[in-house]
Design a protein around this motif. Structure first.
Motif, PDB file in Angstrom:
ATOM      1  N   LYS A 224       0.980  -1.203  -0.037  1.00  0.00           N
ATOM      2  CA  LYS A 224       0.003   0.037   0.015  1.00  0.00           C
ATOM      3  C   LYS A 224       1.008   1.095  -0.187  1.00  0.00           C
ATOM      4  O   LYS A 224       0.532   2.084  -0.869  1.00  0.00           O
ATOM      5  CB  LYS A 224      -1.080  -0.196   1.185  1.00  0.00           C
ATOM      6  CG  LYS A 224      -1.726   1.326   1.397  1.00  0.00           C
ATOM      7  CD  LYS A 224      -2.662   1.524   0.429  1.00  0.00           C
ATOM      8  CE  LYS A 224      -3.392   2.877   0.944  1.00  0.00           C
ATOM      9  NZ  LYS A 224      -4.413   3.269   0.209  1.00  0.00           N
ATOM     10  N   GLU A 225       1.831   1.392   0.818  1.00  0.00           N
ATOM     11  CA  GLU A 225       2.552   2.381   1.025  1.00  0.00           C
ATOM     12  C   GLU A 225       3.744   2.758  -0.249  1.00  0.00           C
ATOM     13  O   GLU A 225       3.889   3.960  -0.360  1.00  0.00           O
ATOM     14  CB  GLU A 225       3.752   2.410   2.231  1.00  0.00           C
ATOM     15  CG  GLU A 225       2.832   2.325   3.465  1.00  0.00           C
ATOM     16  CD  GLU A 225       3.655   2.215   4.691  1.00  0.00           C
ATOM     17  OE1 GLU A 225       4.832   1.824   4.638  1.00  0.00           O
ATOM     18  OE2 GLU A 225       3.230   2.345   6.040  1.00  0.00           O
TER      19      GLU A 225
ATOM     20  N   ARG B 174       4.362  -7.900 -10.048  1.00  0.00           N
ATOM     21  CA  ARG B 174       5.691  -8.195  -9.466  1.00  0.00           C
ATOM     22  C   ARG B 174       5.704  -8.933  -8.162  1.00  0.00           C
ATOM     23  O   ARG B 174       5.029  -8.348  -7.100  1.00  0.00           O
ATOM     24  CB  ARG B 174       6.600  -7.246  -9.599  1.00  0.00           C
ATOM     25  CG  ARG B 174       6.782  -6.581 -10.953  1.00  0.00           C
ATOM     26  CD  ARG B 174       7.662  -7.666 -11.964  1.00  0.00           C
ATOM     27  NE  ARG B 174       8.883  -8.101 -11.156  1.00  0.00           N
ATOM     28  CZ  ARG B 174      10.072  -7.327 -11.067  1.00  0.00           C
ATOM     29  NH1 ARG B 174      10.078  -6.418 -12.057  1.00  0.00           N
ATOM     30  NH2 ARG B 174      11.223  -7.893 -10.410  1.00  0.00           N
ATOM     31  N   HIS B 175       6.605  -9.962  -7.905  1.00  0.00           N
ATOM     32  CA  HIS B 175       6.616 -10.469  -6.743  1.00  0.00           C
ATOM     33  C   HIS B 175       7.297  -9.582  -5.640  1.00  0.00           C
ATOM     34  O   HIS B 175       8.318  -8.816  -6.171  1.00  0.00           O
ATOM     35  CB  HIS B 175       7.648 -11.759  -6.564  1.00  0.00           C
ATOM     36  CG  HIS B 175       6.778 -12.931  -7.262  1.00  0.00           C
ATOM     37  ND1 HIS B 175       6.542 -13.984  -6.584  1.00  0.00           N
ATOM     38  CD2 HIS B 175       6.412 -13.371  -8.530  1.00  0.00           C
ATOM     39  CE1 HIS B 175       5.847 -14.835  -7.492  1.00  0.00           C
ATOM     40  NE2 HIS B 175       5.679 -14.531  -8.391  1.00  0.00           N
ATOM     41  N   VAL B 176       7.071  -9.523  -4.345  1.00  0.00           N
ATOM     42  CA  VAL B 176       7.584  -8.588  -3.655  1.00  0.00           C
ATOM     43  C   VAL B 176       8.098  -9.293  -2.615  1.00  0.00           C
ATOM     44  O   VAL B 176       7.582 -10.276  -1.961  1.00  0.00           O
ATOM     45  CB  VAL B 176       6.619  -7.498  -3.044  1.00  0.00           C
ATOM     46  CG1 VAL B 176       6.176  -6.238  -4.325  1.00  0.00           C
ATOM     47  CG2 VAL B 176       5.570  -7.991  -2.382  1.00  0.00           C
TER      48      VAL B 176
ATOM     49  N   PRO C 176      11.036  -3.317  -0.941  1.00  0.00           N
ATOM     50  CA  PRO C 176      10.185  -1.897  -0.849  1.00  0.00           C
ATOM     51  C   PRO C 176      10.553  -0.749  -1.565  1.00  0.00           C
ATOM     52  O   PRO C 176       9.853  -0.117  -2.279  1.00  0.00           O
ATOM     53  CB  PRO C 176      10.048  -1.712   0.725  1.00  0.00           C
ATOM     54  CG  PRO C 176      10.368  -3.042   1.333  1.00  0.00           C
ATOM     55  CD  PRO C 176      11.246  -3.743   0.460  1.00  0.00           C
ATOM     56  N   ASN C 177      11.708  -0.310  -1.404  1.00  0.00           N
ATOM     57  CA  ASN C 177      12.397   0.707  -2.263  1.00  0.00           C
ATOM     58  C   ASN C 177      12.347   0.243  -3.785  1.00  0.00           C
ATOM     59  O   ASN C 177      12.163   1.430  -4.473  1.00  0.00           O
ATOM     60  CB  ASN C 177      13.885   0.876  -2.096  1.00  0.00           C
ATOM     61  CG  ASN C 177      14.884  -0.084  -2.401  1.00  0.00           C
ATOM     62  OD1 ASN C 177      14.458  -1.327  -2.052  1.00  0.00           O
ATOM     63  ND2 ASN C 177      16.118   0.099  -2.804  1.00  0.00           N
ATOM     64  N   GLU C 178      12.343  -0.868  -4.151  1.00  0.00           N
ATOM     65  CA  GLU C 178      12.326  -1.294  -5.530  1.00  0.00           C
ATOM     66  C   GLU C 178      10.815  -1.187  -6.115  1.00  0.00           C
ATOM     67  O   GLU C 178      10.749  -0.534  -7.177  1.00  0.00           O
ATOM     68  CB  GLU C 178      12.845  -2.412  -5.931  1.00  0.00           C
ATOM     69  CG  GLU C 178      14.317  -2.523  -5.718  1.00  0.00           C
ATOM     70  CD  GLU C 178      15.052  -4.149  -6.057  1.00  0.00           C
ATOM     71  OE1 GLU C 178      15.845  -4.231  -6.893  1.00  0.00           O
ATOM     72  OE2 GLU C 178      14.386  -4.862  -5.196  1.00  0.00           O
ATOM     73  N   LEU C 179       9.846  -1.646  -5.340  1.00  0.00           N
ATOM     74  CA  LEU C 179       8.510  -1.471  -5.563  1.00  0.00           C
ATOM     75  C   LEU C 179       7.976  -0.086  -5.614  1.00  0.00           C
ATOM     76  O   LEU C 179       7.346   0.387  -6.699  1.00  0.00           O
ATOM     77  CB  LEU C 179       7.683  -2.260  -4.718  1.00  0.00           C
ATOM     78  CG  LEU C 179       6.084  -2.168  -4.874  1.00  0.00           C
ATOM     79  CD1 LEU C 179       5.717  -2.870  -6.223  1.00  0.00           C
ATOM     80  CD2 LEU C 179       5.407  -2.992  -3.610  1.00  0.00           C
TER      81      LEU C 179
END
Length: 359
Positions: A44-45, A237-239, A256-259
């Motif tokens: 979400k973030e 995309r897998h996270v 997280p930074n990549e997403l």
């Protein structure tokens, strides 16, 4: 125009709608409910539209021997494959808790139903859409039963051929027109040379009335951004929270930074795709006024002269004059005033000249 469909309540995909970004948590939660909630919040973030899991009813997905076989991988959570999968599988009540949490923080929630009984549970859970994993895409009885539930479907195409995907389309379309197909290659992590983004274009040709998307297992975000530039309307995309964690999917997942960077890049590319209409834009006016060229007199041209090409040239002129793309329109026209050498040719100086509009 590809079909637009309401994939989730109030959220349409296809056409000119923004790409729908699915954060595939899968089983990267390590079997820990609190980690799963942290991952939902992270999705979400970071700006993803949906947090997605993988739901199995293990005795319906695997036969007895598959569950009993020894599993000695460094990624194992048990001595047998069954013990491993049971560690990672959330109960129905836990799924309800995760769904409630996703609703509370404002992100769509769904899961891949990895077998027919899992689909039954997800239907009862009232997920907004079904995700069909690549392993079930050629499972035609499963596809037909899932389509008959009437919920939108997102169907991955890893390990399949174009002929199989045409069969998939022909099975699902008459039952449930609200579905899309994702280009996918089932390798973890996926090498760039095996991505085959051009399949997106081929799917767009073969299935022009449904949205086409991309499910990626590559490292980094560039390939996925390129997929959106090619017209992917759904992106999965897998996270993960940490690529070093135990589990075979973490290495092919986004932290997280990549997403967050992926979401930002996708939204930027969507803006940049803009309009297919080529025209002089308001943002170009300053540059056009400063550097745009005009037709200029190559020699002194007396009043009454009939213009020929050898009297004219093109320069950055002050004031702005007749646009150079219309220079041929000036040939054979009579000038109404004296024009000095190196002066701009204006429309007002020429008889019977229709106004040239730059568009």
């Amino acid at each position: 125009m590809p079909l637009e469909l309401e994939l989730c309540p109030g959220r349409w995909v296809g056409g000119s709608h923004p790409c729908f970004i699915i954060a595939e948590i899968g089983q990267n939660h390590q079997g820990d409910l609190d980690v799963a909630k942290r991952m939902i919040r992270m999705a979400k973030e970071c700006g993803a539209d949906c947090a997605k899991f993988q739901k199995s009813e293990l005795e319906h997905k695997f036969n007895r021997r598959a569950l009993e076989r020894p599993y000695t991988s460094k990624h194992s959570w048990g001595k047998t494959y069954g013990e491993h999968k049971r560690h990672l599988e959330f109960s129905h009540d836990q799924y309800r808790e995760l769904q409630k949490y996703a609703e509370e923080i404002g992100i769509f929630f769904t899961a891949s139903g990895m077998d027919e009984m899992a689909v039954e549970f997800l239907d009862e859970l009232n997920v907004p859409f079904f995700k069909v994993g690549s392993g079930d895409t050629n499972n035609f009885p499963y596809l037909e039963k899932t389509a008959k539930k009437g919920r939108p479907m997102v169907i991955s195409s890893g390990m399949q051929s174009m002929d199989t995907m045409k069969q998939v389309y022909n099975i699902v379309k008459p039952i449930n027109p609200n579905f899309c197909i994702l280009q996918c290659t089932s390798a973890y992590p996926l090498l760039p040379e095996d991505v085959n983004l051009r399949v997106i274009t081929e799917y767009q040709k073969a299935f022009p009335d449904i949205p086409i998307g991309y499910s990626g297992h590559e490292t980094g975000i560039m390939v996925s951004v390129a997929a959106v530039a090619l017209g992917a309307k759904v992106l999965e995309r897998h996270v993960t929270l940490d690529k070093t964690w135990k589990g075979s999917d973490h290495q092919a997942s986004l932290e997280p930074n990549e997403l967050a960077e992926l979401v930002k890049a996708v939204r930027l590319v969507e803006k940049a795709l803009g309009s297919p209409i080529k025209q002089l834009l308001p943002c170009e006016m300053a540059c056009n006024e400063k550097l745009g060229k005009s037709v200029v007199a190559k020699v002194r041209i007396p009043e009454g002269t009939i213009l020929t090409m050898d009297m004219l040239t093109v320069k950055v002129g002050e004031p702005k004059g007749y646009p150079p793309e219309g220079i041929a329109d000036l040939i054979g026209k009579k000038v109404k005033v004296n024009i000095d050498e190196d002066d701009t040719i204006t429309e007002e100086a020429i008889e019977n000249l229709s106004k040239k509009i730059k568009s």
